[in-house]
Design an enzyme around this catalytic site. Structure first.
Site, PDB file in Angstrom:
ATOM      1  N   LYS A  22     -44.869 -12.668 -11.520  1.00 53.50           N
ATOM      2  CA  LYS A  22     -43.324 -12.668 -11.460  1.00 53.50           C
ATOM      3  C   LYS A  22     -42.782 -11.901  -9.839  1.00 53.50           C
ATOM      4  O   LYS A  22     -42.221 -12.480  -8.900  1.00 53.50           O
ATOM      5  CB  LYS A  22     -42.458 -12.485 -12.293  1.00 53.50           C
ATOM      6  CG  LYS A  22     -41.638 -12.024 -12.171  1.00 53.50           C
ATOM      7  CD  LYS A  22     -40.696 -11.315 -13.404  1.00 53.50           C
ATOM      8  CE  LYS A  22     -40.690  -9.748 -13.414  1.00 53.50           C
ATOM      9  NZ  LYS A  22     -39.970  -9.140 -12.403  1.00 53.50           N
ATOM     10  N   ASN A  23     -43.865 -10.681 -10.095  1.00 49.05           N
ATOM     11  CA  ASN A  23     -43.653 -10.039  -8.370  1.00 49.05           C
ATOM     12  C   ASN A  23     -43.733  -9.831  -7.459  1.00 49.05           C
ATOM     13  O   ASN A  23     -43.804  -9.217  -6.295  1.00 49.05           O
ATOM     14  CB  ASN A  23     -44.090  -8.516  -8.936  1.00 49.05           C
ATOM     15  CG  ASN A  23     -43.152  -8.304 -10.090  1.00 49.05           C
ATOM     16  OD1 ASN A  23     -42.284  -8.536 -10.424  1.00 49.05           O
ATOM     17  ND2 ASN A  23     -43.026  -6.822 -11.057  1.00 49.05           N
ATOM     18  N   ARG A 404     -37.829 -12.720 -18.622  1.00 50.20           N
ATOM     19  CA  ARG A 404     -37.395 -12.362 -17.672  1.00 50.20           C
ATOM     20  C   ARG A 404     -38.607 -12.238 -17.189  1.00 50.20           C
ATOM     21  O   ARG A 404     -39.019 -12.286 -15.308  1.00 50.20           O
ATOM     22  CB  ARG A 404     -37.094 -11.281 -17.016  1.00 50.20           C
ATOM     23  CG  ARG A 404     -35.260 -11.231 -17.521  1.00 50.20           C
ATOM     24  CD  ARG A 404     -34.687  -9.603 -16.863  1.00 50.20           C
ATOM     25  NE  ARG A 404     -35.483  -9.237 -15.822  1.00 50.20           N
ATOM     26  CZ  ARG A 404     -35.695  -8.497 -16.181  1.00 50.20           C
ATOM     27  NH1 ARG A 404     -35.343  -6.896 -16.250  1.00 50.20           N
ATOM     28  NH2 ARG A 404     -35.837  -7.896 -14.509  1.00 50.20           N
TER      29      ARG A 404
HETATM   30  C1  UD1 Z   1     -41.150  -3.326  -7.598  1.00 53.75           C
HETATM   31  C2  UD1 Z   1     -41.569  -4.025  -9.153  1.00 53.75           C
HETATM   32  C3  UD1 Z   1     -41.100  -3.637  -9.885  1.00 53.75           C
HETATM   33  C4  UD1 Z   1     -42.553  -2.143  -9.866  1.00 53.75           C
HETATM   34  C5  UD1 Z   1     -42.477  -1.152  -9.179  1.00 53.75           C
HETATM   35  C6  UD1 Z   1     -43.657  -0.496  -8.455  1.00 53.75           C
HETATM   36  C7  UD1 Z   1     -41.147  -6.541  -8.273  1.00 53.75           C
HETATM   37  C8  UD1 Z   1     -40.006  -7.662  -7.667  1.00 53.75           C
HETATM   38  N1  UD1 Z   1     -41.352  -5.194  -8.855  1.00 53.75           N
HETATM   39  O1  UD1 Z   1     -40.146  -2.423  -7.937  1.00 53.75           O
HETATM   40  O2  UD1 Z   1     -41.948  -3.801 -11.653  1.00 53.75           O
HETATM   41  O3  UD1 Z   1     -42.702  -1.111 -11.207  1.00 53.75           O
HETATM   42  O4  UD1 Z   1     -42.417  -2.086  -7.506  1.00 53.75           O
HETATM   43  O5  UD1 Z   1     -44.526  -0.393  -9.153  1.00 53.75           O
HETATM   44  O6  UD1 Z   1     -41.879  -6.396  -6.889  1.00 53.75           O
HETATM   45  N2  UD1 Z   1     -37.567   4.289  -3.732  1.00 53.75           N
HETATM   46  C9  UD1 Z   1     -36.086   4.833  -3.315  1.00 53.75           C
HETATM   47  N3  UD1 Z   1     -36.169   4.700  -2.127  1.00 53.75           N
HETATM   48  C10 UD1 Z   1     -35.725   3.392  -2.049  1.00 53.75           C
HETATM   49  C11 UD1 Z   1     -37.042   2.288  -2.777  1.00 53.75           C
HETATM   50  C12 UD1 Z   1     -37.213   2.575  -3.340  1.00 53.75           C
HETATM   51  O7  UD1 Z   1     -36.593   6.537  -3.203  1.00 53.75           O
HETATM   52  O8  UD1 Z   1     -35.111   2.225  -0.905  1.00 53.75           O
HETATM   53  C13 UD1 Z   1     -38.298   4.299  -5.087  1.00 53.75           C
HETATM   54  C14 UD1 Z   1     -38.274   4.700  -6.454  1.00 53.75           C
HETATM   55  O9  UD1 Z   1     -36.639   4.950  -6.915  1.00 53.75           O
HETATM   56  C15 UD1 Z   1     -39.294   4.607  -6.722  1.00 53.75           C
HETATM   57  C16 UD1 Z   1     -40.264   4.359  -5.951  1.00 53.75           C
HETATM   58  O10 UD1 Z   1     -39.980   4.636  -4.647  1.00 53.75           O
HETATM   59  O11 UD1 Z   1     -39.344   6.549  -7.336  1.00 53.75           O
HETATM   60  C17 UD1 Z   1     -41.321   3.211  -5.615  1.00 53.75           C
HETATM   61  O12 UD1 Z   1     -39.745   2.142  -5.620  1.00 53.75           O
HETATM   62  P1  UD1 Z   1     -40.411   1.025  -4.961  1.00 53.75           P
HETATM   63  O13 UD1 Z   1     -42.152   0.719  -5.148  1.00 53.75           O
HETATM   64  O14 UD1 Z   1     -39.642   0.289  -4.291  1.00 53.75           O
HETATM   65  O15 UD1 Z   1     -40.191  -0.368  -6.766  1.00 53.75           O
HETATM   66  P2  UD1 Z   1     -39.262  -1.762  -6.723  1.00 53.75           P
HETATM   67  O16 UD1 Z   1     -40.227  -2.937  -5.485  1.00 53.75           O
HETATM   68  O17 UD1 Z   1     -38.149  -1.683  -6.765  1.00 53.75           O
END
Ligand code: UD1
Length: 434
Positions: A22-23, A404
């Protein structure tokens, strides 16, 4: 609302086919906005989040076709003309990954209006790194009435830049890689995410004509093109699904062959499961996981960006460790609020103490079935795993989370001997094996 009813105690034995990730599929679908030619994705899982992304893309002018191919569902996505550049609140609030259309829309159409995702059950989850990166590519970004409003400069095109992420973000790396593939000049992403889903997206963009190097390392170079073309691309197997069923084998002391699984996608997880006493071997067609004899050994786990132990398997690992011989310290370093499953596991008899980002799990002889519910996808499936091992009946409510992210979960587990069914609110068993 449907629930899942489980009578625990059966060893799971058999074969489970692994679905596409999915991701990985969600960003690949967003990447279809980068070209007017068709992008065909093979091995796309049939999940609620995929349907949400289809409806979001349709609203942006994409035609979506699906057909049954040799590798599961094939999706054909084509956006001849971006007719609308807005991702509305109602879609984004249901699925945070909707924010992945921001980079492609900006890069191809020169503008985008995307609802701010807001918080979710596992924490605050800001998108500041996505926005800052796009600004460094020359976009003007404003936050107005709950929406991100972004547009490119007078030339209409983003321009390459060097972007250093202060923390590793999967989504920001994906958004910027897509945006940079149509930008003018070279972009360098420093401290980029290295997840297999990033590699999958980069490989698909390359198949679409992009020039990208370094994906899978922490420094990615992207040389922007004026246009990209169509491609046929197969989605990588779902490493979180693989890890979840590997833990299902372990927690029930069973033996499962995960057909289509690749060990290289989750080495840290398999090393950890081996430490608990499980044995893991490669077969010609996948991976075989045999659970330990008797109770597992307790091991400590800390979630980290890839190639570390994935946060998306933390809840499942905790469910497994509730039955450990000894104790296990589980530390969550990615999300600040990802222990929502702890009170529910405790209601099933688990002995868990949370202190800040760590949970101390003291193993118990057995769990007992109970009515439970969870507030996010991975927490929900951790309760399914606990229910498979528990004595008696477990009823899991709010299962739309499972829909989901896990294709045919009930059917796959039942085929391997689990006593599990999906039950409608009025108590009648559903025929479909969701
Ligand atoms: C993706 C995955 C999710 C997984 C996560 C971490 C998808 C659709 N989802 O989520 O299942 O749990 O990676 O492996 O692929 N952060 C910030 N600012 C930003 C973006 C992120 O501070 O602009 C922080 C987040 O709050 C979190 C960390 O960075 O603490 C990692 O998040 P991120 O890797 O971005 O997760 P997602 O891409 O949302």
């Amino acid at each position: 609302m449907d629930k899942v009813r489980i009578r625990g105690g059966n060893r799971l034995v058999g074969k489970i086919p692994v679905s596409g990730a999915k991701n990985a599929a969600l960003p690949l679908m967003a990447a279809s906005l980068l070209t007017s030619a068709p992008l065909t994705l093979m091995n796309v899982p049939a999940l609620a989040d995929i349907e949400s992304m289809c409806s979001l893309l349709t609203g942006l002018g994409t035609t979506v076709g699906d057909q049954n191919g040799a590798m599961g569902t094939e999706l054909v996505l084509q956006n001849l003309n971006i007719t609308n550049t807005e991702a509305p609140y109602d879609v984004v609030r249901k699925m945070r990954a909707s924010v992945l259309v921001l980079g492609p829309l900006l890069a191809r159409a020169g503008r985008a209006r995307v609802s701010l995702p807001g918080g979710c059950a596992i924490g605050n989850r800001p998108v500041d790194l996505h926005l800052k990166g796009l600004q460094e590519l020359g976009a003007t970004v404003e936050l107005t009435r709950g929406y991100i409003e972004a547009h490119t400069g007078p030339g209409g095109r983003l321009r390459g830049a060097k972007i250093a992420f202060p923390t590793v973000s999967v989504g920001a790396t994906e958004n910027l890689m897509m945006a940079a593939s149509l930008a003018d000049g070279e972009t360098v992403l420093i401290n980029a995410a290295r997840e297999p889903e990033i590699v999958d997206l980069a490989d698909c963009l390359i198949a679409m004509g992009a020039r990208i190097e370094g994906h899978g390392t922490d420094t990615i170079h992207i040389w922007g093109r004026e246009a990209l073309c169509g491609a046929r691309y197969q989605v990588v197997p779902d490493r979180i699904e693989i890890g979840t069923y590997a833990i299902a084998a372990c927690i029930t002391g069973g033996e499962l062959e995960l057909v289509g699984a690749r060990a290289g996608l989750l080495e840290t997880v398999f090393d950890t499961l081996s430490e608990t006493g499980a044995s893991i071997s490669e077969t010609g067609s996948g991976i075989k996981v045999s659970g330990p004899e008797g109770r597992p050994r307790g091991v400590d786990v800390m979630t980290e960006p890839y190639p570390g132990f994935p946060t998306d398997l933390q809840a499942q690992m905790m469910a497994y460790m509730t039955r450990a011989e000894g104790a296990s310290m589980i530390t969550e370093s990615i999300f600040e609020n990802r222990f929502m499953h702890v009170p529910e596991l405790s209601r099933m008899g688990a002995n868990i103490t949370v202190h800040q980002a760590s949970a101390l799990v003291r193993g118990v002889e057995h769990l007992t079935g109970a009515p439970v519910m969870a507030t996010d996808l991975r927490a929900s499936v951790s309760l399914v795993l606990a229910g498979l091992a528990a004595v008696g009946e477990t009823n899991i409510n709010r299962i739309y989370h499972l829909d989901r992210g896990y294709e045919r979960l009930v059917g796959k587990l039942r085929d391997c001997g689990a006593i599990i069914e999906r039950v409608a609110e009025n108590g009648s068993a559903r025929n479909q094996v969701a």
